[in-house]
Design a protein around this motif. Structure first.
Motif, PDB file in Angstrom:
ATOM      1  N   VAL A  69      -6.138  10.533  -2.765  1.00  0.00           N
ATOM      2  CA  VAL A  69      -5.397  11.111  -3.883  1.00  0.00           C
ATOM      3  C   VAL A  69      -3.928  11.358  -3.558  1.00  0.00           C
ATOM      4  N   ASN A  70      -3.426  10.768  -2.466  1.00  0.00           N
ATOM      5  CA  ASN A  70      -2.023  10.956  -2.102  1.00  0.00           C
ATOM      6  C   ASN A  70      -1.052  10.307  -3.078  1.00  0.00           C
ATOM      7  N   ASN A  71      -1.420   9.164  -3.639  1.00  0.00           N
ATOM      8  CA  ASN A  71      -0.575   8.455  -4.602  1.00  0.00           C
ATOM      9  C   ASN A  71       0.865   8.290  -4.141  1.00  0.00           C
ATOM     10  N   GLY A  72       1.062   7.984  -2.875  1.00  0.00           N
ATOM     11  CA  GLY A  72       2.409   7.753  -2.370  1.00  0.00           C
ATOM     12  C   GLY A  72       3.200   9.016  -2.115  1.00  0.00           C
ATOM     13  N   ASP A  73       2.556  10.170  -2.212  1.00  0.00           N
ATOM     14  CA  ASP A  73       3.260  11.427  -1.944  1.00  0.00           C
ATOM     15  C   ASP A  73       3.838  11.418  -0.536  1.00  0.00           C
ATOM     16  N   GLN A  74       4.957  12.097  -0.376  1.00  0.00           N
ATOM     17  CA  GLN A  74       5.587  12.192   0.940  1.00  0.00           C
ATOM     18  C   GLN A  74       5.154  13.445   1.694  1.00  0.00           C
ATOM     19  N   ILE A  75       4.194  14.182   1.139  1.00  0.00           N
ATOM     20  CA  ILE A  75       3.705  15.401   1.778  1.00  0.00           C
ATOM     21  C   ILE A  75       2.895  15.033   3.015  1.00  0.00           C
ATOM     22  N   THR A  76       3.072  15.796   4.091  1.00  0.00           N
ATOM     23  CA  THR A  76       2.256  15.601   5.282  1.00  0.00           C
ATOM     24  C   THR A  76       0.994  16.442   5.123  1.00  0.00           C
ATOM     25  N   ASN A  77      -0.148  15.767   5.049  1.00  0.00           N
ATOM     26  CA  ASN A  77      -1.427  16.466   4.967  1.00  0.00           C
ATOM     27  C   ASN A  77      -1.772  17.073   6.309  1.00  0.00           C
ATOM     28  N   TRP A  78      -2.336  18.281   6.287  1.00  0.00           N
ATOM     29  CA  TRP A  78      -2.741  18.919   7.541  1.00  0.00           C
ATOM     30  C   TRP A  78      -3.928  19.839   7.298  1.00  0.00           C
ATOM     31  N   THR A  79      -4.707  20.029   8.360  1.00  0.00           N
ATOM     32  CA  THR A  79      -5.798  20.997   8.356  1.00  0.00           C
ATOM     33  C   THR A  79      -5.904  21.617   9.748  1.00  0.00           C
ATOM     34  N   LYS A  80      -6.481  22.806   9.789  1.00  0.00           N
ATOM     35  CA  LYS A  80      -6.914  23.421  11.048  1.00  0.00           C
ATOM     36  C   LYS A  80      -8.430  23.436  10.989  1.00  0.00           C
ATOM     37  N   GLN A  81      -9.037  22.931  12.068  1.00  0.00           N
ATOM     38  CA  GLN A  81     -10.485  22.764  12.104  1.00  0.00           C
ATOM     39  C   GLN A  81     -11.057  23.514  13.294  1.00  0.00           C
ATOM     40  N   LYS A  82     -12.121  24.269  13.026  1.00  0.00           N
ATOM     41  CA  LYS A  82     -12.751  25.106  14.055  1.00  0.00           C
ATOM     42  C   LYS A  82     -14.113  24.535  14.427  1.00  0.00           C
ATOM     43  N   LEU A  83     -14.334  24.362  15.720  1.00  0.00           N
ATOM     44  CA  LEU A  83     -15.627  23.892  16.215  1.00  0.00           C
ATOM     45  C   LEU A  83     -16.626  25.041  16.103  1.00  0.00           C
ATOM     46  N   LEU A  84     -17.675  24.842  15.322  1.00  0.00           N
ATOM     47  CA  LEU A  84     -18.673  25.892  15.102  1.00  0.00           C
ATOM     48  C   LEU A  84     -19.780  25.850  16.140  1.00  0.00           C
ATOM     49  N   SER A  85     -20.263  24.637  16.434  1.00  0.00           N
ATOM     50  CA  SER A  85     -21.337  24.485  17.418  1.00  0.00           C
ATOM     51  C   SER A  85     -21.276  23.075  17.983  1.00  0.00           C
ATOM     52  N   ILE A  86     -21.843  22.937  19.175  1.00  0.00           N
ATOM     53  CA  ILE A  86     -21.896  21.623  19.813  1.00  0.00           C
ATOM     54  C   ILE A  86     -23.174  21.562  20.639  1.00  0.00           C
ATOM     55  N   ASP A  87     -23.869  20.436  20.581  1.00  0.00           N
ATOM     56  CA  ASP A  87     -25.123  20.268  21.297  1.00  0.00           C
ATOM     57  C   ASP A  87     -25.123  18.910  22.001  1.00  0.00           C
ATOM     58  N   LYS A  89     -27.104  17.688  24.141  1.00  0.00           N
ATOM     59  CA  LYS A  89     -28.438  17.065  24.234  1.00  0.00           C
ATOM     60  C   LYS A  89     -28.780  16.345  22.931  1.00  0.00           C
ATOM     61  N   ASP A  90     -28.398  16.948  21.811  1.00  0.00           N
ATOM     62  CA  ASP A  90     -28.667  16.375  20.489  1.00  0.00           C
ATOM     63  C   ASP A  90     -27.555  15.409  20.055  1.00  0.00           C
ATOM     64  N   LEU A  91     -26.475  15.337  20.852  1.00  0.00           N
ATOM     65  CA  LEU A  91     -25.306  14.512  20.559  1.00  0.00           C
ATOM     66  C   LEU A  91     -24.726  14.841  19.181  1.00  0.00           C
ATOM     67  N   SER A  92     -24.540  16.152  18.917  1.00  0.00           N
ATOM     68  CA  SER A  92     -24.033  16.560  17.614  1.00  0.00           C
ATOM     69  C   SER A  92     -23.095  17.764  17.739  1.00  0.00           C
ATOM     70  N   PHE A  93     -22.237  17.900  16.738  1.00  0.00           N
ATOM     71  CA  PHE A  93     -21.393  19.092  16.640  1.00  0.00           C
ATOM     72  C   PHE A  93     -21.117  19.379  15.173  1.00  0.00           C
ATOM     73  N   SER A  94     -20.779  20.639  14.894  1.00  0.00           N
ATOM     74  CA  SER A  94     -20.407  21.060  13.547  1.00  0.00           C
ATOM     75  C   SER A  94     -19.054  21.736  13.596  1.00  0.00           C
ATOM     76  N   TYR A  95     -18.281  21.540  12.541  1.00  0.00           N
ATOM     77  CA  TYR A  95     -16.973  22.187  12.470  1.00  0.00           C
ATOM     78  C   TYR A  95     -16.671  22.567  11.026  1.00  0.00           C
ATOM     79  N   SER A  96     -15.695  23.447  10.861  1.00  0.00           N
ATOM     80  CA  SER A  96     -15.256  23.823   9.525  1.00  0.00           C
ATOM     81  C   SER A  96     -13.740  23.712   9.446  1.00  0.00           C
ATOM     82  N   ILE A  97     -13.255  23.529   8.223  1.00  0.00           N
ATOM     83  CA  ILE A  97     -11.811  23.560   8.002  1.00  0.00           C
ATOM     84  C   ILE A  97     -11.461  25.000   7.644  1.00  0.00           C
ATOM     85  N   VAL A  98     -10.589  25.612   8.447  1.00  0.00           N
ATOM     86  CA  VAL A  98     -10.252  27.018   8.257  1.00  0.00           C
ATOM     87  C   VAL A  98      -8.906  27.224   7.571  1.00  0.00           C
ATOM     88  N   ASP A  99      -8.094  26.166   7.487  1.00  0.00           N
ATOM     89  CA  ASP A  99      -6.797  26.257   6.824  1.00  0.00           C
ATOM     90  C   ASP A  99      -6.320  24.833   6.554  1.00  0.00           C
TER      91      ASP A  99
END
Length: 169
Positions: A69-87, A89-99
């Protein structure tokens, strides 16, 4: 007022097969939480904000990625992402976008590497409150195409680790 889908949260899943590389080879590339910019398309920046890489609670700053949905916008997209859990043995992790400035509220994602006969696959589940200016299809396209490029780049890096240094003039 925007007319959002009746669903309280959008949910989706993207999957990509990697031919050749084993799950144990792919996992360390994904486990590097602060190294997403090596793999995700158009992501120019991925920096540690706080915590220790790979430990729950660490936060990364990601910027420069393009969205459907950028449509050529010159805005720099950004997020801060927090690692919630990591395993590991299961080869998996979960994270959330906090900002961030892309409108992802209550975004939570789980990424998992699954072994299979020909190599492995990466599965990426996600859910988020409906995003203003987006459709669920936009989100599915953004994550699905991003994962497709990530898988291809990881496959190339693992199957041809010295390809760039071995090219002949």
């Amino acid at each position: 007022m925007a007319n959002y889908e009746q669903q309280s949260k959008w949910k989706g899943k993207a999957s990509e097969e990697l031919a050749g590389p084993k799950a144990e080879q792919v996992w360390p590339l994904l486990e590097d939480f602060f190294g997403l910019n090596k793999w995700f398309p158009t992501l120019t920046t991925c920096l540690a904000v706080e915590g220790i890489n790979g430990q729950p609670g660490c936060v990364r700053y990601c910027a420069g990625f393009k969205t459907p949905v950028n449509n050529g916008d010159q805005i720099t997209n950004w997020t801060k992402q927090k690692l919630l859990s990591i395993d590991p043995k299961d080869l998996s992790f979960s994270y959330s976008i906090v900002d961030g400035n892309v409108g992802f509220n209550s975004y939570v994602s789980t990424v998992k590497v699954v072994p299979n006969e020909g190599g492995c696959s990466i599965h990426w589940w996600y859910e988020v409150e409906p995003v203003e200016g987006w459709t669920l299809e936009d989100l599915n396209t953004f994550i699905g195409s991003g994962l497709q490029v990530m898988a291809k780049r990881m496959e190339e890096a693992l199957l041809h680790p010295h390809a760039s240094s071995n090219q002949k003039p």
